[in-house]
Design a protein around this motif. Structure first.
Motif, mmCIF file in Angstrom:
data_model
loop_
_atom_site.group_PDB
_atom_site.id
_atom_site.type_symbol
_atom_site.label_atom_id
_atom_site.label_comp_id
_atom_site.label_asym_id
_atom_site.label_seq_id
_atom_site.Cartn_x
_atom_site.Cartn_y
_atom_site.Cartn_z
ATOM 1 N N ILE A 1 0.825 -0.809 0.178
ATOM 2 C CA ILE A 1 -0.128 -0.198 -0.284
ATOM 3 C C ILE A 1 1.001 0.953 -0.262
ATOM 4 O O ILE A 1 0.920 2.060 -0.594
ATOM 5 C CB ILE A 1 -0.798 0.337 1.141
ATOM 6 N N ALA B 1 -6.537 3.987 -4.014
ATOM 7 C CA ALA B 1 -7.870 3.000 -4.101
ATOM 8 C C ALA B 1 -8.066 2.571 -5.336
ATOM 9 O O ALA B 1 -7.807 1.121 -5.481
ATOM 10 C CB ALA B 1 -8.666 3.333 -3.320
ATOM 11 N N ARG C 1 -12.270 3.388 -1.653
ATOM 12 C CA ARG C 1 -11.825 4.772 -0.802
ATOM 13 C C ARG C 1 -11.088 4.386 0.808
ATOM 14 O O ARG C 1 -10.899 4.789 1.700
ATOM 15 C CB ARG C 1 -11.540 6.076 -1.351
ATOM 16 N N LEU D 1 -9.339 2.131 2.324
ATOM 17 C CA LEU D 1 -7.664 2.224 2.359
ATOM 18 C C LEU D 1 -7.562 3.078 3.436
ATOM 19 O O LEU D 1 -6.464 2.645 3.921
ATOM 20 C CB LEU D 1 -7.095 3.231 0.657
ATOM 21 N N LYS E 1 -7.352 0.776 6.695
ATOM 22 C CA LYS E 1 -5.820 0.166 6.342
ATOM 23 C C LYS E 1 -4.321 1.084 6.997
ATOM 24 O O LYS E 1 -4.069 0.855 7.711
ATOM 25 C CB LYS E 1 -5.753 -0.094 5.041
#
Length: 176
Positions: A139, A154, A161, A164, A167
């Protein structure tokens, strides 16, 4: 006579760090952020070595490898990449690279690969990276490629989005 190194990479932080590390080892360092700039530097000044990122912003390092070796056939090139694979390693060596190292590589390993002063060693971690850590690093790499743009990242990762963003709020604590 001081040996000369051309660093070809699109990551400003890596360029700065690697430049300092190689200058401390006695090399005179020039930098380029793309293939066109690299060829220009090589036409201006004879270089002994080059490090080349396999994946520049919009260019393939393998294509640039052939172009720079056409300008200076005796140039010793070490390919650096965060996207290592056996096929790309074989292809880089076939196209004339002296060595191929995975990022992050230490300054000692890069210097050794460039100069042939010693065999670069790859240490195998006793404990492999966790899936969370591998995902986190992937990422971060894609985020960097998209200049920190969460929406673009994303889309590139094929996730929503908000997923993401969740995360990104988590920090993998193992294998740091």
């Amino acid at each position: 006579m001081t040996q000369k190194l051309l660093i070809i990479d699109d990551d400003a932080v890596l360029i700065s760090t690697l430049k300092r590390a190689m200058e401390r080892r006695g090399l005179s360092v020039t930098t380029a952020t793309n293939g066109k700039e690299a060829i220009k530097r090589l036409q201006e000044t004879e270089q002994d070595f080059a490090t080349l990122d396999l994946k520049l912003e919009k260019e393939s390092g393998l294509t640039i490898l052939e172009q720079i070796l056409a300008v200076q056939p005796n140039l010793k090139v070490v390919v650096l990449t965060g996207y290592a694979s056996i096929p790309s390693t074989v292809e880089a060596i076939k196209r004339g690279a002296q060595d191929y190292l995975c990022k992050p590589a230490s300054g000692d390993d890069i210097f050794a690969a460039l100069t042939g002063s010693k065999v670069a060693t790859v240490e195998i971690a006793e404990k492999p990276l966790s899936v969370d850590r591998v995902e986190w690093e992937h990422i971060q790499r894609v985020m960097s490629e998209n200049d920190g743009n969460i929406s673009a990242t994303a889309r590139a990762l094929g996730m929503h989005r908000r997923t993401l963003q969740r995360k990104l709020q988590k920090h993998p604590l193992d294998n740091v």
